[in-house]
Design an enzyme around this catalytic site. Structure first.
Site, PDB file in Angstrom:
ATOM      1  N   GLY A  86     -10.924  -2.223   2.860  1.00  0.00           N
ATOM      2  CA  GLY A  86      -9.969  -2.242   3.969  1.00  0.00           C
ATOM      3  C   GLY A  86     -10.003  -0.954   4.767  1.00  0.00           C
ATOM      4  N   ASP A  87      -8.920  -0.717   5.478  1.00  0.00           N
ATOM      5  CA  ASP A  87      -8.806   0.465   6.352  1.00  0.00           C
ATOM      6  C   ASP A  87      -8.526   1.754   5.582  1.00  0.00           C
ATOM      7  OD1 ASP A  87      -6.230  -0.934   5.814  1.00  0.00           O
ATOM      8  OD2 ASP A  87      -5.397   0.857   6.755  1.00  0.00           O
TER       9      ASP A  87
ATOM     10  N   ARG B  35     -14.647  -6.431  -0.789  1.00  0.00           N
ATOM     11  CA  ARG B  35     -13.975  -6.170   0.492  1.00  0.00           C
ATOM     12  C   ARG B  35     -13.406  -4.745   0.501  1.00  0.00           C
ATOM     13  NH1 ARG B  35      -8.470  -4.683   2.103  1.00  0.00           N
ATOM     14  NH2 ARG B  35      -8.117  -5.530   4.184  1.00  0.00           N
TER      15      ARG B  35
ATOM     16  N   THR C 247       0.869  -1.183   0.000  1.00  0.00           N
ATOM     17  CA  THR C 247       0.000   0.000   0.000  1.00  0.00           C
ATOM     18  C   THR C 247       0.905   1.232   0.000  1.00  0.00           C
ATOM     19  OG1 THR C 247      -1.787  -1.083   1.179  1.00  0.00           O
ATOM     20  CG2 THR C 247      -1.569   1.263   1.554  1.00  0.00           C
TER      21      THR C 247
ATOM     22  N   GLY D 111      -5.780  -4.565   7.000  1.00  0.00           N
ATOM     23  CA  GLY D 111      -6.814  -3.541   7.115  1.00  0.00           C
ATOM     24  C   GLY D 111      -7.898  -3.836   8.122  1.00  0.00           C
TER      25      GLY D 111
ATOM     26  N   THR E  43      -0.537   1.317   6.979  1.00  0.00           N
ATOM     27  CA  THR E  43      -0.472   0.157   6.095  1.00  0.00           C
ATOM     28  C   THR E  43      -0.431  -1.087   6.966  1.00  0.00           C
ATOM     29  OG1 THR E  43       0.900  -1.032   4.484  1.00  0.00           O
ATOM     30  CG2 THR E  43       2.040   0.509   5.911  1.00  0.00           C
ATOM     31  N   GLY E  44      -0.901  -2.208   6.414  1.00  0.00           N
ATOM     32  CA  GLY E  44      -0.922  -3.446   7.187  1.00  0.00           C
ATOM     33  C   GLY E  44      -2.264  -4.120   7.003  1.00  0.00           C
TER      34      GLY E  44
HETATM   35  N1  ASP Z   1      -4.033  -1.806   4.605  1.00  0.00           N
HETATM   36  C1  ASP Z   1      -4.267  -2.392   3.305  1.00  0.00           C
HETATM   37  C2  ASP Z   1      -5.601  -3.101   3.315  1.00  0.00           C
HETATM   38  O1  ASP Z   1      -5.869  -3.853   4.205  1.00  0.00           O
HETATM   39  C3  ASP Z   1      -3.213  -3.366   2.877  1.00  0.00           C
HETATM   40  C4  ASP Z   1      -1.770  -2.953   3.083  1.00  0.00           C
HETATM   41  O2  ASP Z   1      -1.485  -1.962   3.739  1.00  0.00           O
HETATM   42  O3  ASP Z   1      -0.877  -3.649   2.555  1.00  0.00           O
HETATM   43  O4  ASP Z   1      -6.339  -2.941   2.377  1.00  0.00           O
END
Ligand code: ASP
Length: 282
Positions: free
Chosen positions: A183-184, A181, A153, A206, A203-204
């Protein structure tokens, strides 16, 4: 007034051989944003320019190069927020958009809403001159081959010479996600947040970032008087304790102090400051 920008290229696991090119991608994105800030431009424009540069770079999981969902399609999420007035725009689960961050900005500027999703967001793009494309154009061979299961991300946060803070985040989401779906990233306060005190991009995973409203929490710690490095580290360690999950974030405060924290092995980051100081990390 000083100015500064910090960008990230995602906290997912990546092929170690791509680390240096990812760092260079973050550097180029930070430079794109810094040019705007140095000319007296808005933090909002700077974070958008930085994220566009990363969306256009196929190495990152945003725009071109986005990860694929379970049906082999790209659905992207993005958000942008102006800390000076709490205005925000976001798009979720949208296909066929080259630069989802530009569409998020258009939602902020040209609609009464904060978040548009799916087909409605696509139609809005058509009406507001945001470039659309064949959804397949965003799929690069590496993603088609499942070369990486998860990676990068992108996000940027900045302070401009007017003292305004802004945040922008863009993603293809997580590999093999269900169609629809979200995410965050496009959820204000979860993956993206900015106010008068701080701007944050996360990032991470979500789902866990959403459950813990990670971006808002990090900004709250700054509001309580914590220095940015401590706030970033505390937010990530509380996130780890609460979820056992993986995340990273970048942060800037109203004085232009930047910080980042992660509990993953990598997260390319580039911070650039008004005095020319550049901090590039993996
Ligand atoms: N945060 C992002 C999500 O869950 C994914 C990522 O940060 O790699 O959509």
């Amino acid at each position: 007034m000083t100015f500064t920008i910090i960008v990230h290229g995602g906290a997912g696991a990546v092929d170690p051989s791509s680390l240096e090119t990812r760092r260079q991608g973050c550097l180029a994105a930070a430079q794109a944003g810094l040019r705007i800030l140095a000319a007296g431009g808005l933090a909002l424009d700077a974070v958008q320019a930085a994220v566009v540069a990363l969306e256009d770079n196929p190495l990152f999981n945003a725009g071109t190069g986005s990860t694929l969902n379970r049906e082999g399609l790209v659905e992207t999420d993005a958000a942008i927020m102006d800390g000076s007035n709490l205005r925000a725009g976001a798009v979720a689960a949208v296909s066929g958009i080259h630069n989802p961050i530009q569409l998020a900005r258009a939602v902020m500027e040209h609609s009464p809403h904060v978040l548009l999703a799916g087909e409605g967001a696509y139609v809005f793009a058509k009406h507001h001159g945001v470039a659309t494309c064949n959804p397949d154009e965003l799929i690069v061979p590496a993603q088609r081959n499942h070369w990486h299961e998860k990676h990068g991300t992108v996000g940027a946060v900045a302070l401009d010479t007017h003292g305004r803070l802004a945040s922008a985040t863009s993603t293809g989401g997580v590999f093999d996600k269900l169609p629809g779906r979200i995410g965050d990233t496009p959820l204000i306060g979860c993956g993206t947040y900015a106010n008068l005190q701080a701007a944050v991009s996360c990032t991470g995973l979500g789902e866990d970032i959403t459950r813990t409203t990670l971006a808002r929490h990090a900004a709250y710690l700054v509001e309580q008087g914590m220095m940015v490095a401590e706030a970033a580290a505390r937010a990530i360690s509380e996130f780890s304790a609460a979820t056992g999950s993986e995340a990273g974030l970048i942060l800037v405060d109203r004085s232009g102090r930047t910080a980042h924290a992660r509990n993953t092995s990598n997260m390319p980051v580039c911070a650039m400051h008004a005095d020319g100081h550049t901090d590039l990390q993996s």
